[in-house]
Design an enzyme around this catalytic site. Sequence first.
Site, PDB file in Angstrom:
ATOM      1  N   ARG A 169       5.580   3.684  -1.786  1.00  0.00           N
ATOM      2  CA  ARG A 169       4.358   2.851  -1.866  1.00  0.00           C
ATOM      3  C   ARG A 169       3.145   3.558  -1.243  1.00  0.00           C
ATOM      4  O   ARG A 169       2.262   2.924  -0.687  1.00  0.00           O
ATOM      5  CB  ARG A 169       4.557   1.494  -1.176  1.00  0.00           C
ATOM      6  CG  ARG A 169       5.685   0.655  -1.719  1.00  0.00           C
ATOM      7  CD  ARG A 169       5.424   0.207  -3.154  1.00  0.00           C
ATOM      8  NE  ARG A 169       6.355  -0.819  -3.533  1.00  0.00           N
ATOM      9  CZ  ARG A 169       7.581  -0.583  -4.015  1.00  0.00           C
ATOM     10  NH1 ARG A 169       8.002   0.649  -4.193  1.00  0.00           N
ATOM     11  NH2 ARG A 169       8.375  -1.587  -4.336  1.00  0.00           N
ATOM     12  N   SER A 241       6.484  -8.359  -3.265  1.00  0.00           N
ATOM     13  CA  SER A 241       6.907  -8.114  -1.876  1.00  0.00           C
ATOM     14  C   SER A 241       5.677  -8.103  -0.988  1.00  0.00           C
ATOM     15  O   SER A 241       4.728  -7.365  -1.261  1.00  0.00           O
ATOM     16  CB  SER A 241       7.562  -6.743  -1.747  1.00  0.00           C
ATOM     17  OG  SER A 241       8.674  -6.641  -2.579  1.00  0.00           O
ATOM     18  N   GLU A 339       2.881  -4.654   2.596  1.00  0.00           N
ATOM     19  CA  GLU A 339       2.764  -3.797   1.425  1.00  0.00           C
ATOM     20  C   GLU A 339       1.493  -4.199   0.682  1.00  0.00           C
ATOM     21  O   GLU A 339       0.848  -3.401   0.013  1.00  0.00           O
ATOM     22  CB  GLU A 339       3.995  -4.054   0.537  1.00  0.00           C
ATOM     23  CG  GLU A 339       4.251  -2.995  -0.477  1.00  0.00           C
ATOM     24  CD  GLU A 339       4.502  -3.556  -1.849  1.00  0.00           C
ATOM     25  OE1 GLU A 339       3.557  -4.143  -2.423  1.00  0.00           O
ATOM     26  OE2 GLU A 339       5.613  -3.398  -2.340  1.00  0.00           O
TER      27      GLU A 339
END
Length: 343
Positions: A169, A241, A339
């Site tokens: 990520r 998420s 995130e």
Amino acid sequence: MVRIYENISLRPYNSFGIEATADRLIEWDSAQSLADFVSSERALFEGQNGRWEVLGAGCNTLFSGDFGGTLLHSVAKGIEVVEQDEQQVLIRAAAGELWDDVVAWSVERGLWGMENLSAIPSSVGASAVQNIGAYGAEAKDCIAWVECLDLQTIEQIRIPAAECAFGYRESIFKGALKGRVIITAVVYRLQTCGTPRLDYGSLRPEVEALGEATPANIRKAVVAIRDSKLPNPEVTGNAGSFFKNPVLPRAQVEQLKEQYPTMPVYEVAGNPDVLKIATGWMIDTLGWKGKGMGRAGVHDKQALVLVNRGGATGPEVVALAEEICRQVKEKFGVSISPEVNII
Ligand code: EPU
């Protein structure tokens, strides 16, 4: 063409469905229109005229309040073949294409490379910024290069995947190039014959139940798994998420594993000194699944996903996220980080 909206509601622009406004939102539909806009507003991009941010499909963004500045939002569309031979096909997708429309396009043509990443709510631009990932694949596996507007020179540049500093990520677009370039298109390398990647979770049996492991069947299986666990943002506001899964020194994870033998642990490719642990499992173990604080909640089928239970404000979601971080730290001694991009 560029469209300029002032004092605009951001509710349609974020999958959390948070009500907030932006002073200004700019929609651009081609690399040229973006370049013209940047030329006409040098002061803004030189940092002398307030804040600005890029807003993708708004599927990984939480507005913590009204945005006092300029948001740049791509509505540039188009998917085209750039190059092809018997083994591979290079396709260019404009930054404003929805990620899953590109996946569908590739799967319809029987091409391999994107199928495991089906149904991720994202835009093409964000697929590179965030190096989106799921079911054993990451966007970096199929990105050939990223096309950007260099905000200093106002020229188009091409950044090969090897120079994008892709990680979990992570990418150079969140680091050294943040605020210096805007992604206008991404070129993906797809295969005409591929190897199925079925080792993550329950993917293999789901695909086998459908028959042959083709891109179409893998896509079908991934969509079914996602539908069973993840809330549809059109029904329940969320941004997938909310937290990352922490990557920790192997020794620390081994200690945790002794204390919590059922804790899921994953190897990290190319780095034997670290292991990744599942934040969803920790939040679930704390008993948060299906619970919440006020109008912000934790999804009842996947504790890594925070949801808008109806009318939640940005600060309410932030407060819930902070409380969860505090409890995870207290119980497991692990710091987790979002995130989601909180702006
Ligand atoms: N788990 C629980 N309880 C929960 C959630 C998870 O016990 O409430 C356990 C699961 O049983 C499993 C482990 O934790 O053993 C991992 O769960 P899962 O496979 O659902 O994946 P994840 O680590 O929670 C990551 C990605 C997702 C991606 C899935 C599948 C991140 C931050 N998230 O989630 O990506 O879809 O793997 O590959 O890495 C996203 O980024 O928005 C996203 C949805």
